[in-house]
Design an enzyme around this catalytic site. Structure first.
Site, PDB file in Angstrom:
ATOM      1  N   LYS A   1       8.601  -4.714  -4.657  1.00 45.44           N
ATOM      2  CA  LYS A   1       7.430  -3.925  -3.894  1.00 45.44           C
ATOM      3  C   LYS A   1       6.937  -2.817  -4.668  1.00 45.44           C
ATOM      4  CE  LYS A   1       4.952  -2.839   0.489  1.00 45.44           C
ATOM      5  NZ  LYS A   1       5.586  -2.706   1.970  1.00 45.44           N
TER       6      LYS A   1
ATOM      7  N   GLU B   1       7.991 -11.898   3.846  1.00 46.42           N
ATOM      8  CA  GLU B   1       8.649 -10.646   3.726  1.00 46.42           C
ATOM      9  C   GLU B   1       9.887 -10.618   4.699  1.00 46.42           C
ATOM     10  OE1 GLU B   1       7.794  -5.875   3.954  1.00 46.42           O
ATOM     11  OE2 GLU B   1       6.566  -7.173   5.152  1.00 46.42           O
TER      12      GLU B   1
ATOM     13  N   CYS C   1       3.024  -7.295   2.199  1.00 48.50           N
ATOM     14  CA  CYS C   1       2.731  -6.771   3.462  1.00 48.50           C
ATOM     15  C   CYS C   1       1.439  -5.518   3.305  1.00 48.50           C
ATOM     16  CB  CYS C   1       3.602  -5.821   4.003  1.00 48.50           C
ATOM     17  SG  CYS C   1       3.335  -5.591   5.737  1.00 48.50           S
TER      18      CYS C   1
END
Length: 538
Positions: free
Chosen positions: A350, A287, A400
């Site tokens: 995301k 990321e 994440c």
């Protein structure tokens, strides 16, 4: 004048001695110990066996207390646990948001303490139910905390403390909720074992039974077979390019961060040509590897294209994509082909941005709390699972903190993912946070029978097998390139097929148990009122 000795205080005539709670100072110490034991169960300490001990200590502290007292003790345990567990959040947000988040998370343990106090009459009458009720209450508490408010924050689930424990194997059957349930059941067995009148001979057989139950729950899952992966493998390279400096200003260094990942990949290509390294089938960057939008910035696109051409295989890279709307961004995983460039059909956005970190709800109010509010952009959520189809394998991409959310990870596997990839950026946190995140990756690999990897800008990066074993873990805050043969595909596990239904069943049972305890509480209040009336008449 003759001094008379002060008479000893009379025993409480309202509550029989056999039904009194622990002394307040003892209960307070147990609550503090429960929070400390929970903290030590998690990485970086990793004393996983303390998790059921913490459950038992909190249950003992709240047993037979008034509801307000049970809630207060749960809050104390929660603060002792969450304040140090989440201390990495202050590195990015400052001390006040860190404490507010810790207090908000501790409030859920306050609810747990209240529920434990509420069930005291049931546990006094049927002590054998204590392990079951402990398991149900912890699952229900986590189910609520994982979802509310603003989509929840699952950090600190009991299941995430079990990365190296036998109980991790249970994830293949029921995912994180079942692992939490097992740990809490073991804790319930421990408190049922300890809370007894040992002078009675018949206590010993029951105690032996609870001890055996706790041991079976803790160690028995080691016998549970995990999913056997298919024989086919693909060589995957993860690139941990590192950043010039840790902290929030890594964003100001975004050109250097991108260049680090480009150069590391080009060096891997040179090593392959020289015979010093194997040719990978796929390269994965973390990321924020390109915090410069490569779809809008020609220089960034040229650098990434050069790295992909040099290595000769696709690169799945983490990038921040800008929008035409000022301040609006998307956190993405992009598949970059060596010849044709970005494959926008294999683009993952995301789905679960973190509130107050990646987007700002209640911005005017939040601005009063922290002057860093306006550093937070408005990150727009994606609406499709992270299923990225590459020539090497179909990758289940999660970004994440998304690894903490059950549904986000499961959706990639039901969508066809053969391996799991967690792209993350720990540059604004610390090594403790990274290792806590890696424990979540371990659970997901077991849960879904898919080999997994975590790749970070600064570490910790690693590969994880379907039994939760960690391979080729990197150091923190140092550059690294790691290759590993990952097994692809394999049958779907029971946990994948059942989804959230086991958790919903546990929550429904927890509510049923709480309702069923109502008549017992009324009966105890009636007995207390009658005793108070008798005392007044005397």
């Amino acid at each position: 004048m003759t001094l008379q000795p002060t008479p000893a205080p009379a025993p409480d005539p309202v509550v029989p001695a056999a039904h009194r709670p622990l002394r307040r100072w003892v209960a307070l110490l147990l609550a503090v110990a429960a929070g400390a034991a929970l903290l030590l169960a998690f990485p970086p300490y990793g004393l996983w066996w303390l998790a059921p001990v913490a459950v038992a200590l909190l249950a003992a502290a709240t047993h037979r207390r008034r509801l307000r007292g049970g809630a207060g003790l749960g809050m104390i345990a929660g603060l002792v646990f969450f304040v140090p567990l989440l201390d990495w959040t202050h590195l990015a947000a400052g001390w006040l948001p860190w404490l507010l988040l810790s207090f908000a998370q501790a409030a859920y343990l306050a609810l747990l303490g209240l529920a434990g106090a509420w069930l005291s009459p049931l546990h006094d009458r049927r002590r054998a139910l204590w392990p079951l009720t402990a398991g149900l209450l912890w699952v229900a508490q986590e189910a609520l905390r994982d979802r509310a408010p603003f989509g929840g924050f699952p950090w600190g689930r009991l299941a995430f403390s079990q990365g190296e424990a036998p109980a991790l194997r249970l994830a293949v059957v029921g995912g994180a909720p079942l692992v939490t349930f097992a740990v809490a059941v073991a804790g319930g067995a421990l408190v049922a074992l300890a809370w007894r009148r040992w002078s009675r001979p018949r206590s010993w057989p029951a105690a032996a039974g609870f001890a055996v139950a706790a041991a079976v729950v803790l160690a028995g899952p080691a016998l549970v077979p995990v999913a056997q992966p298919a024989a086919a493998t693909r060589t995957v390279a993860i690139v941990q390019g590192n950043v010039p400096r840790l902290g929030l200003d890594f964003n100001a260094q975004r050109a250097a961060v991108l260049l680090n990942h480009v150069r590391a990949t080009e060096q891997l290509a040179a090593d392959v040509r020289a015979g010093r390294a194997r040719q990978p089938d796929l390269v994965i960057w973390p990321e924020n590897a390109s915090d410069i939008d490569p779809l809008r910035n020609p220089d960034a696109a040229q650098q990434i294209a050069g790295a992909a051409t040099a290595i000769g295989v696709p690169i799945l890279l983490g990038a921040v994509l800008r929008s035409d709307i000022e301040g609006e961004i998307r956190n993405a995983g992009i598949l970059w082909q060596p010849v044709t460039g970005p494959d926008l059909d294999q683009l993952y956005i995301k789905r679960h941005p973190v509130p107050f970190a990646e987007y700002m709800p209640l911005r005017p109010i939040a601005r009063v709390v922290s002057d860093k509010v306006d550093l937070v952009k408005n990150m727009v959520a994606g609406d499709t699972p992270g299923v990225v189809r590459t020539p090497a394998a179909t990758v289940g991409d999660v970004i994440c903190f998304e690894v903490a959310y059950d549904a986000v990870v499961r959706d990639t596997v039901t969508g066809g993912a053969q391996i799991l990839a967690v792209q993350t950026n720990n540059a604004t946190f610390n090594e403790a946070e990274a290792r806590q995140q890696l424990a979540m990756v371990q659970l997901r690999a077991v849960e879904h029978g898919r080999e997994a990897l975590m790749v970070s800008t600064v570490g910790v990066s690693a590969f994880v097998g379907t039994a939760g074993q960690v391979y080729r873990s990197t150091g923190f805050n140092e550059p690294a390139v790691v290759l590993h043969d990952m097994r692809v595909d394999g049958p779907r596990t029971l946990a994948t097929r059942s989804g959230h239904w086991p958790e919903l069943a546990a929550v429904a049972l927890a509510v049923l148990v709480l309702v069923a305890a109502t008549p017992l509480r009324r009966r105890r209040r009636g007995a207390r009122a009658a005793a108070e009336s008798t005392t007044e008449e005397r």
